[in-house]
Design a protein around this motif. Structure first.
Motif, short mmCIF file in Angstrom:
data_model
loop_
_atom_site.label_atom_id
_atom_site.label_comp_id
_atom_site.label_asym_id
_atom_site.label_seq_id
_atom_site.Cartn_x
_atom_site.Cartn_y
_atom_site.Cartn_z
N GLY A 146 0.83 -1.22 0.00
CA GLY A 146 0.00 0.00 0.00
C GLY A 146 0.85 1.26 0.00
O GLY A 146 0.34 2.37 -0.10
N PHE A 147 2.20 1.06 0.18
CA PHE A 147 3.08 2.24 0.04
C PHE A 147 4.28 1.96 -0.84
O PHE A 147 5.09 2.85 -1.10
CB PHE A 147 3.49 2.82 1.41
CG PHE A 147 4.21 1.84 2.32
CD1 PHE A 147 5.56 1.61 2.19
CD2 PHE A 147 3.52 1.16 3.32
CE1 PHE A 147 6.23 0.73 3.04
CE2 PHE A 147 4.16 0.26 4.16
CZ PHE A 147 5.53 0.04 4.02
N MET A 148 4.42 0.70 -1.31
CA MET A 148 5.50 0.35 -2.24
C MET A 148 4.92 -0.50 -3.34
O MET A 148 4.32 -1.56 -3.07
CB MET A 148 6.55 -0.50 -1.53
CG MET A 148 7.42 0.28 -0.60
SD MET A 148 8.70 -0.76 0.08
CE MET A 148 9.99 0.46 0.23
N GLY A 149 5.08 -0.11 -4.58
CA GLY A 149 4.59 -0.93 -5.69
C GLY A 149 5.48 -2.16 -5.85
O GLY A 149 6.70 -2.06 -5.72
N TYR A 156 -3.06 -4.87 -7.46
CA TYR A 156 -3.28 -5.03 -6.02
C TYR A 156 -2.69 -3.82 -5.27
O TYR A 156 -3.36 -3.21 -4.42
CB TYR A 156 -2.63 -6.33 -5.54
CG TYR A 156 -2.64 -6.50 -4.04
CD1 TYR A 156 -3.84 -6.72 -3.35
CD2 TYR A 156 -1.46 -6.42 -3.29
CE1 TYR A 156 -3.85 -6.87 -1.97
CE2 TYR A 156 -1.47 -6.58 -1.91
CZ TYR A 156 -2.66 -6.80 -1.26
OH TYR A 156 -2.68 -6.95 0.11
N CYS A 157 -1.44 -3.46 -5.61
CA CYS A 157 -0.80 -2.32 -4.93
C CYS A 157 -1.59 -1.04 -5.19
O CYS A 157 -1.79 -0.23 -4.27
CB CYS A 157 0.65 -2.15 -5.38
SG CYS A 157 1.72 -3.50 -4.85
N LEU A 183 -4.28 2.55 9.73
CA LEU A 183 -3.91 1.61 8.67
C LEU A 183 -3.03 0.53 9.27
O LEU A 183 -2.10 0.83 10.02
CB LEU A 183 -3.13 2.35 7.59
CG LEU A 183 -3.95 3.32 6.74
CD1 LEU A 183 -3.07 4.43 6.17
CD2 LEU A 183 -4.65 2.56 5.62
N ILE A 184 -3.31 -0.71 8.93
CA ILE A 184 -2.46 -1.83 9.34
C ILE A 184 -1.71 -2.27 8.09
O ILE A 184 -2.33 -2.59 7.06
CB ILE A 184 -3.30 -3.01 9.90
CG1 ILE A 184 -4.27 -2.54 11.00
CG2 ILE A 184 -2.40 -4.16 10.38
CD1 ILE A 184 -3.63 -2.03 12.27
N GLU A 185 -0.36 -2.27 8.16
CA GLU A 185 0.45 -2.49 6.95
C GLU A 185 1.34 -3.73 7.11
O GLU A 185 2.52 -3.60 7.43
CB GLU A 185 1.30 -1.25 6.68
CG GLU A 185 0.45 0.00 6.47
CD GLU A 185 1.26 1.30 6.33
OE1 GLU A 185 0.83 2.18 5.58
OE2 GLU A 185 2.33 1.42 6.98
#
Ligand SMILES: NC(=O)c1ccc[n+]([C@@H]2O[C@H](COP(=O)([O-])OP(=O)(O)OC[C@H]3O[C@@H](n4cnc5c(N)ncnc54)[C@H](OP(=O)(O)O)[C@@H]3O)[C@@H](O)[C@H]2O)c1
Length: 287
Positions: A146-149, A156-157, A183-185
């Motif tokens: 969600g913060f790195m492709g 999905y990303c 946010l849970i990452e």
């Protein structure tokens, strides 16, 4: 003290199931958990894991994030029986591992429908309840993706980046109403996620339109990504405990990385505003 009422999506397996059980098992009935799934025919695993608290602090209900008609019966039941909804955990999600030029548009829509639009629609349904209470906490499960492709996970990303942006916007917008967002990452977690994403969309490896170099690169990258994360894979229970921390922190953070590895990746992203260091990492390995 009255239990805090929690609604979780996607509890038939993995992180949703683990989070539901971790919360429902907290002492003194700290949480009353409405654990939802789109197909209650799959409830056996959750019933087994949560049998001590079933129908005491754990209630299994049907909810499909892609079908807004399924929201009302659950929300009405919560309000009629508890008079409040303290925490919404948007966990339901769908992956897509694919050589991007072969990704079927229907599959792309399905991922966005579940991960972004479904999540948003349920959030929209809950906001008026929380506004009326002038309190609430919405916890969205995204990902390191969600913060790195990540190559071959572009769609999905993209969906998880969308949820990250949406969450930041809503967190600011609803601050005056005392509605908190987190946010849970997680990085990789051992769940049925991989199995589910594989069955939902072909990877494109069988496509006659994809050249052999691309297929080789895809297979080699899968091995490298797996190896680079091998030491960092977590269990669904570990993520359940991070969700518990977010739910119980007096002043919850906007973001929770679930491991030291995920935190290191988040820091490296923020440390390089150009994004070039990240591309350099993949430039070295995508051969
Ligand atoms: N596993 C990982 O490596 C990982 C890493 C980072 C983030 N995440 C995120 O963690 C979350 C949970 O994934 P997981 O690893 O626990 O995978 P999982 O075991 O495949 O669980 C996904 C859950 O989402 C549900 N779901 C899918 N579409 C839905 C819909 N339309 N409505 C309601 N529920 C729906 C699935 O239900 P069905 O059983 O009916 O399909 C299942 O209960 C996802 O948001 C995922 O993106 C996972």
């Amino acid at each position: 003290m009255a239990s805090r009422t929690v609604l979780i999506t996607g509890c038939s397996s993995g992180i949703g199931l683990a989070a539901a059980v971790v919360l429902a098992k907290q002492p003194d009935a700290k949480f009353k958990v409405y654990a939802t799934m789109r197909n209650t025919g799959k409830k056996e695993e959750l019933e087994k894991a949560g049998r001590d608290c079933l129908d005491k602090t754990l209630f299994i209900r049907a909810l499909d994030v892609n079908d807004a008609k399924t929201f009302k019966p659950v929300l009405d039941e919560i309000i009629n029986s508890d008079g409040k909804l303290d925490i919404l955990i948007n966990n339901a999600g769908q992956g897509m591992l694919v050589i991007s030029e072969t990704a079927p548009v229907e599959g792309v829509r399905q991922v966005f429908n579940t991960n972004v639009i479904g999540l948003f629609q349920l959030t929209q349904a809950v906001i008026p309840i929380m506004k009326k209470q002038q309190s609430g906490h919405i916890i969205n499960v995204t990902s390191v993706g969600g913060f790195m492709g990540v190559p071959y996970n572009a769609i999905y990303c993209a969906s998880k980046f969308a949820v990250e942006g949406m969450t930041e916007g809503l967190a600011c917008e609803l601050m005056p109403d005392n509605i908190r967002f987190s946010l849970i990452e997680p990085g990789p977690v051992t769940t049925k996620f991989r199995e589910n994403l594989q069955s939902a969309s072909g990877t494109g490896l069988d496509s006659p339109d994809v050249d052999e170099d691309t297929k080789k690169r895809f297979l080699s990258m899968m091995t490298k990504i797996r190896d680079s994360y091998a030491h960092a894979t977590q269990t669904a229970d570990e993520i359940g405990y991070v969700i518990l921390k977010a739910a119980t922190d007096e002043n919850p953070s906007l973001r929770y990385q679930t491991s030291a590895d995920a935190e290191r990746r988040a820091k490296s992203k923020l440390a390089d505003p150009t994004g070039n260091n990240y591309l350099d990492i993949y430039r070295k390995v995508i051969e």
